[in-house]
Design a protein around this motif. Structure first.
Motif, PDB file in Angstrom:
ATOM      1  N   THR A 263       0.858  -1.186   0.000  1.00 21.92           N
ATOM      2  CA  THR A 263       0.000   0.000   0.000  1.00 21.92           C
ATOM      3  C   THR A 263       0.893   1.235   0.000  1.00 21.92           C
ATOM      4  O   THR A 263       1.707   1.417   0.911  1.00 21.92           O
ATOM      5  CB  THR A 263      -0.925   0.035   1.224  1.00 21.92           C
ATOM      6  OG1 THR A 263      -1.813  -1.090   1.177  1.00 21.92           O
ATOM      7  CG2 THR A 263      -1.755   1.306   1.245  1.00 21.92           C
TER       8      THR A 263
ATOM      9  N   CYS B  17      -4.648  -0.256  -9.077  1.00 21.76           N
ATOM     10  CA  CYS B  17      -4.877  -0.236  -7.624  1.00 21.76           C
ATOM     11  C   CYS B  17      -6.172  -0.971  -7.316  1.00 21.76           C
ATOM     12  O   CYS B  17      -7.186  -0.775  -7.986  1.00 21.76           O
ATOM     13  CB  CYS B  17      -4.956   1.194  -7.109  1.00 21.76           C
ATOM     14  SG  CYS B  17      -3.479   2.187  -7.439  1.00 21.76           S
TER      15      CYS B  17
ATOM     16  N   GLN C 106      -6.259   7.122  -5.665  1.00 22.49           N
ATOM     17  CA  GLN C 106      -5.052   7.276  -6.473  1.00 22.49           C
ATOM     18  C   GLN C 106      -4.941   8.683  -7.040  1.00 22.49           C
ATOM     19  O   GLN C 106      -3.834   9.210  -7.237  1.00 22.49           O
ATOM     20  CB  GLN C 106      -5.057   6.258  -7.605  1.00 22.49           C
ATOM     21  CG  GLN C 106      -3.794   6.227  -8.441  1.00 22.49           C
ATOM     22  CD  GLN C 106      -3.859   5.170  -9.524  1.00 22.49           C
ATOM     23  OE1 GLN C 106      -4.885   4.521  -9.718  1.00 22.49           O
ATOM     24  NE2 GLN C 106      -2.767   4.990 -10.237  1.00 22.49           N
TER      25      GLN C 106
ATOM     26  N   CYS D 134      -2.742   4.058  -2.720  1.00 17.47           N
ATOM     27  CA  CYS D 134      -2.912   3.019  -3.745  1.00 17.47           C
ATOM     28  C   CYS D 134      -2.548   1.678  -3.145  1.00 17.47           C
ATOM     29  O   CYS D 134      -1.390   1.449  -2.780  1.00 17.47           O
ATOM     30  CB  CYS D 134      -2.045   3.312  -4.970  1.00 17.47           C
ATOM     31  SG  CYS D 134      -2.042   1.985  -6.214  1.00 17.47           S
ATOM     32  N   THR D 135      -3.516   0.802  -3.009  1.00 20.03           N
ATOM     33  CA  THR D 135      -3.273  -0.557  -2.546  1.00 20.03           C
ATOM     34  C   THR D 135      -3.213  -1.471  -3.753  1.00 20.03           C
ATOM     35  O   THR D 135      -4.200  -1.635  -4.476  1.00 20.03           O
ATOM     36  CB  THR D 135      -4.370  -1.033  -1.581  1.00 20.03           C
ATOM     37  OG1 THR D 135      -4.375  -0.184  -0.431  1.00 20.03           O
ATOM     38  CG2 THR D 135      -4.123  -2.468  -1.139  1.00 20.03           C
ATOM     39  N   MET D 136      -2.047  -2.053  -3.985  1.00 22.68           N
ATOM     40  CA  MET D 136      -1.836  -2.879  -5.160  1.00 22.68           C
ATOM     41  C   MET D 136      -2.439  -4.271  -4.991  1.00 22.68           C
ATOM     42  O   MET D 136      -2.874  -4.655  -3.905  1.00 22.68           O
ATOM     43  CB  MET D 136      -0.335  -3.005  -5.445  1.00 22.68           C
ATOM     44  CG  MET D 136       0.369  -1.705  -5.735  1.00 22.68           C
ATOM     45  SD  MET D 136       2.164  -1.922  -5.729  1.00 22.68           S
ATOM     46  CE  MET D 136       2.360  -3.405  -6.743  1.00 22.68           C
TER      47      MET D 136
END
Length: 270
Positions: free
Chosen positions: A82, A112, A117, A132-134
């Motif tokens: 994140t 994301c 974002q 942004c949580t990948m």
């Protein structure tokens, strides 16, 4: 007696399988706030000059609106990174839209799962926060897929759609990357030969030739325990538990179907 012995062995195997999981379930210590003193205080202006930052550290940098600011961080298989960014805006400015993007070691833009974002700061706002949580990093993927893979990741922070009057205004930025360990649910049957790290191919060739020249290696940062260090996961535990339950089911089936033993050889009524 044989049935009792078999049950004892099965329970012992179950205990051995669960014990490592209990030991591994303890929380991993994180870097303290004082450790941020070693965090970088500047950002790069391109992929090649991206400033390296370890996970759990807060990187800071000063810049101007209109600049592209770059950082890089390592992410290993099973992690879900994140990225959080905070931009401190000048006192007087018009409406500004800021955006944070994440690219993998092949410089492919990663989507994301969730997080803001892109955000717009109203005129006069003091700061704007982005996140942004990948997707979970996979140990292996098909060549045509865009899945996150182990290696170096790049963070790019910039303002989009600026007015001419806001170009060049000074701003302060903070970037931090933290990861959640997803565990065995994200495990796949396969792994990369090498992580997607800049200069890894040159380093591999140097190792084959016996050379110690590593001047071409562009990235010197990696996870604390090395790449793909998290080979142990709860997937091993559930596999062992499944084997033990299958053994117990076999023993139970034998007990239920074996009958009362051999028939008597004495004829009835004798």
């Amino acid at each position: 007696m044989r049935i009792t012995g078999a049950l004892s062995v099965s329970l012992l195997m179950l205990g051995l399988a669960v014990a490592p999981a209990a030991a591994d379930s303890s929380p991993t210590p994180t870097d303290s706030a004082s450790a941020d003193g070693d965090a970088p205080t500047q950002a790069g202006t391109s992929f090649r000059t991206a400033t390296e930052v370890e996970q759990g550290r807060t990187a800071t940098a000063s810049g101007s609106t209109g600049d592209y600011l770059y950082w890089s961080f390592p992410a290993d298989a099973g992690q879900r990174p994140t990225v959080k960014a905070t931009v401190k805006l000048p006192e007087t400015h018009a409406t500004q839209t800021w955006q944070v993007d994440v690219y993998d070691g092949l410089r492919r833009r990663q989507s994301c799962q969730y997080g803001a974002q892109t955000r717009t700061a109203a005129a006069g706002a003091s700061s704007v926060e982005l996140a942004c949580t990948m997707r979970t990093v996979r140990a292996w993927s098909e060549t045509w897929a865009n899945d996150p893979l182990p290696g170096t990741y790049y963070v790019r922070l910039t303002a989009v759609g600026l007015t001419t009057a806001d170009l060049g205004l000074p701003v302060g930025t903070e970037v931090r990357v933290d990861s959640k360990d997803i565990g065995g649910s994200a495990a796949v049957d396969g792994s990369l030969a090498e992580p997607l790290v800049p200069g890894i191919a040159v380093k591999s060739e140097a190792d084959k030739d016996g050379s110690e020249d590593s001047s071409a290696v562009l990235s010197a940062i990696e996870p604390e325990d090395g790449w793909s260090s998290g080979w142990w996961s709860d997937r091993w535990v559930w596999t062992a538990i499944g084997g033990v339950l299958a053994a117990l089911a076999g023993v139970g089936g034998y007990v239920l179907t074996r009958g009362s033993g051999r028939p008597s050889r004495v004829p009835p009524g004798a």
